[in-house]
Design an enzyme around this catalytic site. Structure first.
Site, PDB file in Angstrom:
ATOM      1  N   GLY A  42      27.906  64.375  61.723  1.00 32.43           N
ATOM      2  CA  GLY A  42      28.404  63.023  61.470  1.00 32.43           C
ATOM      3  C   GLY A  42      28.447  62.220  62.749  1.00 32.43           C
ATOM      4  O   GLY A  42      28.332  62.764  63.854  1.00 32.43           O
TER       5      GLY A  42
ATOM      6  N   ASP B 229      22.002  69.860  68.251  1.00 31.52           N
ATOM      7  CA  ASP B 229      22.278  68.537  67.668  1.00 31.52           C
ATOM      8  C   ASP B 229      21.355  67.541  68.381  1.00 31.52           C
ATOM      9  O   ASP B 229      20.191  67.348  67.967  1.00 31.52           O
ATOM     10  CB  ASP B 229      23.776  68.212  67.867  1.00 31.52           C
ATOM     11  CG  ASP B 229      24.177  66.803  67.443  1.00 31.52           C
ATOM     12  OD1 ASP B 229      23.295  65.997  67.109  1.00 31.52           O
ATOM     13  OD2 ASP B 229      25.390  66.471  67.449  1.00 31.52           O
TER      14      ASP B 229
ATOM     15  N   GLU C  18      27.622  74.243  69.725  1.00 33.70           N
ATOM     16  CA  GLU C  18      26.722  73.116  69.459  1.00 33.70           C
ATOM     17  C   GLU C  18      26.349  72.408  70.769  1.00 33.70           C
ATOM     18  O   GLU C  18      27.213  72.081  71.582  1.00 33.70           O
ATOM     19  CB  GLU C  18      27.438  72.147  68.502  1.00 33.70           C
ATOM     20  CG  GLU C  18      26.586  70.982  68.030  1.00 33.70           C
ATOM     21  CD  GLU C  18      27.342  70.106  67.023  1.00 33.70           C
ATOM     22  OE1 GLU C  18      28.251  70.610  66.326  1.00 33.70           O
ATOM     23  OE2 GLU C  18      27.038  68.903  66.953  1.00 33.70           O
TER      24      GLU C  18
ATOM     25  N   SER D 280      35.907  67.596  62.915  1.00 31.09           N
ATOM     26  CA  SER D 280      35.528  67.592  64.327  1.00 31.09           C
ATOM     27  C   SER D 280      36.684  66.978  65.105  1.00 31.09           C
ATOM     28  O   SER D 280      37.038  65.819  64.886  1.00 31.09           O
ATOM     29  CB  SER D 280      34.248  66.765  64.500  1.00 31.09           C
ATOM     30  OG  SER D 280      33.937  66.604  65.858  1.00 31.09           O
TER      31      SER D 280
ATOM     32  N   LYS E 238      21.456  65.432  61.571  1.00 29.38           N
ATOM     33  CA  LYS E 238      21.999  64.105  61.292  1.00 29.38           C
ATOM     34  C   LYS E 238      20.786  63.291  60.887  1.00 29.38           C
ATOM     35  O   LYS E 238      19.907  63.037  61.723  1.00 29.38           O
ATOM     36  CB  LYS E 238      22.632  63.505  62.550  1.00 29.38           C
ATOM     37  CG  LYS E 238      23.894  64.237  62.998  1.00 29.38           C
ATOM     38  CD  LYS E 238      24.434  63.663  64.292  1.00 29.38           C
ATOM     39  CE  LYS E 238      25.677  64.435  64.722  1.00 29.38           C
ATOM     40  NZ  LYS E 238      26.058  64.124  66.114  1.00 29.38           N
TER      41      LYS E 238
ATOM     42  N   ASP F 234      31.593  72.026  70.348  1.00 31.86           N
ATOM     43  CA  ASP F 234      30.479  71.083  70.556  1.00 31.86           C
ATOM     44  C   ASP F 234      30.615  70.494  71.953  1.00 31.86           C
ATOM     45  O   ASP F 234      31.606  69.828  72.261  1.00 31.86           O
ATOM     46  CB  ASP F 234      30.542  69.974  69.493  1.00 31.86           C
ATOM     47  CG  ASP F 234      29.356  69.010  69.578  1.00 31.86           C
ATOM     48  OD1 ASP F 234      28.489  69.189  70.462  1.00 31.86           O
ATOM     49  OD2 ASP F 234      29.302  68.075  68.746  1.00 31.86           O
TER      50      ASP F 234
ATOM     51  N   LYS G  52      35.935  72.226  64.296  1.00 31.60           N
ATOM     52  CA  LYS G  52      35.080  72.120  65.486  1.00 31.60           C
ATOM     53  C   LYS G  52      35.875  71.399  66.546  1.00 31.60           C
ATOM     54  O   LYS G  52      36.520  70.393  66.254  1.00 31.60           O
ATOM     55  CB  LYS G  52      33.808  71.372  65.093  1.00 31.60           C
ATOM     56  CG  LYS G  52      33.084  70.627  66.202  1.00 31.60           C
ATOM     57  CD  LYS G  52      31.712  70.147  65.721  1.00 31.60           C
ATOM     58  CE  LYS G  52      31.333  68.809  66.324  1.00 31.60           C
ATOM     59  NZ  LYS G  52      30.023  68.306  65.841  1.00 31.60           N
TER      60      LYS G  52
ATOM     61  N   LYS H  67      35.661  69.617  70.417  1.00 33.83           N
ATOM     62  CA  LYS H  67      34.790  69.127  71.481  1.00 33.83           C
ATOM     63  C   LYS H  67      35.200  69.804  72.780  1.00 33.83           C
ATOM     64  O   LYS H  67      36.409  69.966  73.030  1.00 33.83           O
ATOM     65  CB  LYS H  67      34.946  67.610  71.606  1.00 33.83           C
ATOM     66  CG  LYS H  67      34.471  66.847  70.376  1.00 33.83           C
ATOM     67  CD  LYS H  67      32.965  66.881  70.275  1.00 33.83           C
ATOM     68  CE  LYS H  67      32.455  65.932  69.213  1.00 33.83           C
ATOM     69  NZ  LYS H  67      31.000  65.943  69.119  1.00 33.83           N
TER      70      LYS H  67
HETATM   71  O1  OSB Z   1      28.116  65.377  68.481  1.00 29.61           O
HETATM   72  O2  OSB Z   1      28.549  65.671  66.458  1.00 29.61           O
HETATM   73  C1  OSB Z   1      28.633  64.965  67.455  1.00 29.61           C
HETATM   74  C2  OSB Z   1      30.838  61.904  66.767  1.00 29.61           C
HETATM   75  C3  OSB Z   1      30.168  60.945  67.511  1.00 29.61           C
HETATM   76  C4  OSB Z   1      29.061  61.301  68.234  1.00 29.61           C
HETATM   77  C5  OSB Z   1      28.603  62.622  68.220  1.00 29.61           C
HETATM   78  C6  OSB Z   1      29.245  63.583  67.474  1.00 29.61           C
HETATM   79  C7  OSB Z   1      30.413  63.232  66.767  1.00 29.61           C
HETATM   80  C8  OSB Z   1      31.231  64.173  66.012  1.00 29.61           C
HETATM   81  C9  OSB Z   1      32.055  63.634  64.873  1.00 29.61           C
HETATM   82  O3  OSB Z   1      31.333  65.342  66.302  1.00 29.61           O
HETATM   83  C10 OSB Z   1      31.522  64.007  63.555  1.00 29.61           C
HETATM   84  C11 OSB Z   1      32.128  63.202  62.437  1.00 29.61           C
HETATM   85  O4  OSB Z   1      33.142  63.642  61.899  1.00 29.61           O
HETATM   86  O5  OSB Z   1      31.602  62.134  62.068  1.00 29.61           O
HETATM   87 MG    MG Z   2      27.287  67.273  68.087  1.00 30.71          MG
END
Ligand code: OSB
Ligand code: MG
Length: 368
Positions: A290, A238, A213, A135, A262, A188, A161, A163
């Site tokens: 995560g 999510d 996402e 990510s 999660k 995402d 992925k 953001k």
């Molecule tokens: O939305 O998935 C998410 C990290 C912190 C808060 C929300 C998210 C995330 C990530 C990182 O996308 C995922 C990871 O590698 O831990």
């Molecule tokens: Mg997410």
């Protein structure tokens, strides 16, 4: 089992690089860890909440409050036969999923250690290794993002992925696709858009994304079903899915085609197993998200992702991705095929926890 001692550690961990999402930037993290003791065994759970209520309504202090004032007391006064007893013990508390989840995680770890079983065995995970995706946060410019993507490809991560947020979306994707037409790619939004922004998402249909996402509000399910009707790219929820009931509703009204699970967001492993069961019944694919976990939460996520409904690359990267210091041994390292091996050599979460480092990083401790 009868839990004899409960401890909570608030530790500080520095990130290797700041991580930026549509809701803000994280440079270092305060993390709450829970330690439970019984029958000569020590077990651990990690709370994934951020300092402020940016991702969900929970915060470090709200979690400390819920855990120390209620959960520690309740689990100590109850004979626990199996970790799946925990939802019943904690059901009087509404919401506060992340606070509950880390205590439940520690109970699973403890139960595994006392009964000499790995978490994977306890929950019925089958895979020996799980596919790892990365990510990538919002960067200062596209060329920096392209460098990070190239690095991820060189490390053999199975998908990327990125953001997104308003102003960092369609144009960025176009430039990524110019360089990487075949990359397994997804985005995402962390709830940064509204239904009125739907043209942005119809414009994304041409980029062959695996999924989008959480485009809309963190509490919404219904508007996502409207958006899903307008676009061909699958929506993955999510933030909106806080329980197995939310998952059922989302599937029933076609608000998404994929769910990011999660375990901490839905209140723990027991609730995760209900979503796993639903996914089997209605045939909807899952994957494990995560929250920048340290090794303790990561090990739990790896075991969960080994369930057979978890069928996309997960946001579970190698241990070195986020932190310089490691709380566990052995750490998670990427295999050449972009997978992580599920640790089953030890009982419970399967890895040893380095208490010395935890104590070094502790800024507050609470025992009951
Ligand atoms: O939305 O998935 C998410 C990290 C912190 C808060 C929300 C998210 C995330 C990530 C990182 O996308 C995922 C990871 O590698 O831990
Ligand atoms: Mg997410």
């Amino acid at each position: 089992m009868k839990i004899e001692k409960t401890s909570l550690y608030q530790i500080k961990m520095e990130l290797r690089n700041p991580f930026r999402t549509s809701f803000g930037e994280t440079k270092e993290r305060d993390i709450v860890l829970v330690c439970l003791e019984a029958d000569g065994k020590k077990a651990w759970g990690e709370c994934v909440t951020e300092e402020g209520p940016w991702y969900s309504g929970e915060t470090i202090n709200s979690c400390i409050h819920i855990i120390s004032e209620f959960l520690f007391k309740w689990i100590k006064e109850t004979e626990i036969n199996h970790p799946s007893d925990f939802p019943d013990i904690s059901k009087r508390i509404k919401g506060n999923q992340m606070a509950k989840a880390c205590v439940e995680d520690a109970i699973w770890d403890l139960y595994g250690k006392i009964n000499d079983k790995s978490l994977q065995d306890l929950i019925g995970g089958k895979k020996e290794s799980i596919p790892s995706g990365i990510s990538l946060g919002i960067q200062k410019d596209v060329s920096t993002l392209l460098e990070k993507i190239q690095h991820a490809i060189d490390r053999n991560y199975q998908r990327v992925k990125i953001k997104i947020e308003p102003g960092w979306d369609v144009d960025v994707l176009k430039q990524i696709r110019d360089h990487h037409p075949d990359l397994l790619l997804m985005v995402d939004a962390n709830s940064a858009y509204r239904l009125k922004d739907k043209d942005i998402f119809t414009a994304m249909d041409r980029f062959d994304l695996m999924m989008i996402e959480q485009p809309l509000q963190y509490y919404d399910i219904f508007d996502h079903s409207k958006l899903q009707k307008e676009i061909s790219t699958p929506i993955c929820l999510d933030e909106s899915i806080k329980s197995a009931d939310d998952a059922r509703v989302a599937v029933e009204i076609n608000a998404c085609k994929i769910i990011n699970v999660k375990p901490a967001r839905v209140g723990g492993i027991s609730e995760t197993l209900l979503i796993h069961k639903l996914a089997e019944e209605v045939n909807i694919p899952l994957w494990c998200g995560g929250m920048l976990e340290t090794g303790i939460g990561r090990a739990k996520n790896v075991a969960v992702a080994s369930l057979d409904t978890f069928s996309f690359p997960n946001d579970i990267s190698e241990s070195s991705r986020y932190y310089k210091d490691y709380l566990i041994n052995p750490i998670f390292e990427l295999n050449e095929d972009g997978t992580l091996t599920v640790p089953t050599q030890n009982a419970g979460i399967g890895v040893e926890v380095n208490e010395k480092i935890i104590i070094q990083k502790t800024i507050q401790k609470f025992e009951r």
